[in-house]
Motif scaffolding. Structure first.
Motif, short mmCIF file in Angstrom:
data_model
loop_
_atom_site.label_atom_id
_atom_site.label_comp_id
_atom_site.label_asym_id
_atom_site.label_seq_id
_atom_site.Cartn_x
_atom_site.Cartn_y
_atom_site.Cartn_z
N PRO A 85 0.82 -1.22 0.00
CA PRO A 85 0.00 0.00 0.00
C PRO A 85 0.85 1.27 0.00
O PRO A 85 1.77 1.42 0.81
N HIS A 86 0.51 2.17 -0.93
CA HIS A 86 1.27 3.42 -1.09
C HIS A 86 0.38 4.44 -1.77
O HIS A 86 -0.67 4.09 -2.31
N THR A 87 0.82 5.69 -1.77
CA THR A 87 0.10 6.73 -2.51
C THR A 87 1.06 7.46 -3.43
O THR A 87 2.28 7.42 -3.23
N HIS A 88 0.48 8.13 -4.43
CA HIS A 88 1.22 9.06 -5.29
C HIS A 88 0.58 10.43 -5.09
O HIS A 88 -0.53 10.65 -5.57
N PRO A 89 1.27 11.32 -4.40
CA PRO A 89 0.64 12.61 -4.08
C PRO A 89 0.31 13.45 -5.31
O PRO A 89 -0.57 14.31 -5.25
N THR A 92 -2.84 10.56 -10.68
CA THR A 92 -3.72 9.41 -10.87
C THR A 92 -2.91 8.37 -11.61
O THR A 92 -2.04 8.70 -12.41
N GLU A 93 -3.18 7.10 -11.31
CA GLU A 93 -2.43 5.99 -11.91
C GLU A 93 -3.40 5.09 -12.65
O GLU A 93 -4.47 4.76 -12.13
N ILE A 94 -3.02 4.66 -13.86
CA ILE A 94 -3.83 3.68 -14.58
C ILE A 94 -2.91 2.54 -14.99
O ILE A 94 -1.80 2.77 -15.46
N ILE A 131 -4.53 5.70 -1.22
CA ILE A 131 -3.71 4.53 -0.90
C ILE A 131 -4.18 3.35 -1.74
O ILE A 131 -5.39 3.10 -1.85
N HIS A 132 -3.22 2.64 -2.35
CA HIS A 132 -3.58 1.51 -3.22
C HIS A 132 -2.49 0.45 -3.21
O HIS A 132 -1.38 0.68 -2.72
N PHE A 133 -2.81 -0.72 -3.75
CA PHE A 133 -1.82 -1.82 -3.83
C PHE A 133 -2.21 -2.73 -4.97
O PHE A 133 -3.34 -2.67 -5.51
N ALA A 147 0.76 3.85 -15.97
CA ALA A 147 0.87 5.22 -16.49
C ALA A 147 0.39 6.21 -15.44
O ALA A 147 -0.54 5.93 -14.67
N PHE A 148 1.04 7.37 -15.40
CA PHE A 148 0.72 8.43 -14.43
C PHE A 148 0.51 9.75 -15.16
O PHE A 148 1.21 10.04 -16.14
N ASP A 149 -0.39 10.59 -14.62
CA ASP A 149 -0.54 11.92 -15.21
C ASP A 149 0.34 12.94 -14.46
O ASP A 149 -0.11 14.01 -14.08
#
Ligand code: GLV
Ligand code: MN
Length: 195
Positions: A85-89, A92-94, A131-133, A147-149
């Protein structure tokens, strides 16, 4: 979710002494086609203790991405491998499943756990900052394209709370997790092997 670019290209000048939001640009016409290309995720990244390898192609290793608001990663999972589990401040992640079967999930600020088994060919999105994993639940290896924006999404693993420099005081962690200082110390040892 990065700001819009104000010019066609602003290839990162890693050697500039100018500090800006992102990297300063190379002077016009000094950039090369290679600045806009990368083999950074051609091969899996470095293995970690969770049975995954994370490789990134972002503005830190691909200068042409500077100001363009996007980047890639890849994650390769061993059997039972977890991208914890982590976040990208900043992004958005696809993800796109290249191979395998995974459980993907994120939690909202209302504490709803949105999760799904995903399989080869499937796309799943993790909204910015949540938070996602991903967990390999299949019988073989798995891999995903990510991919990230953002040119530099940033990664904040939840467990990194136990391995900060300097350490968050034991009593703060014990109180926060409603446990004992001894248990906090045990978790710290497991996450930061002292060898
Ligand atoms: C996957 O969640 C990644 O951030 O690489
Ligand atoms: Mn992620």
């Amino acid at each position: 979710s990065d700001p819009d670019p104000l010019q066609d290209v602003c290839v990162a000048n890693y050697n500039s002494s100018v500090t800006v939001n992102g990297y300063a640009c190379k002077s016009n016409y000094t950039y090369t086609p290679e600045d806009f290309a990368s083999m950074a995720i051609a091969q899996p990244g470095e293995p970690n203790i969770f049975g995954t390898k994370v490789g990134v192609a972002n503005v830190d290793n691909m200068p042409g991405l500077n100001t363009l608001g996007m980047s890639w990663s890849r994650v390769d999972f061993e059997r039972d491998g977890l991208n914890p589990p982590h976040t990208h401040p900043r992004a958005t992640e696809i993800i796109f499943v290249l191979d395998g079967d995974l459980r993907a999930g994120f939690i909202t600020t209302d504490n709803v756990f949105v999760n799904k088994l995903i399989t080869k060919g499937e796309v799943f999105v993790f909204p910015r900052g949540l938070i996602h994993f991903q967990f390999n639940v299949g019988k073989s290896n798995a891999s995903i394209l990510v991919a990230f924006d953002s040119q530099k999404p940033g990664v904040q693993p939840v467990i990194s709370m136990f391995a900060t420099k300097p350490s968050i005081p034991d009593d703060v962690m014990a109180k926060a997790f409603q446990t004992s200082v001894e248990e906090v110390q045990k978790i710290r040892e497991r996450l930061v092997p002292t060898n």
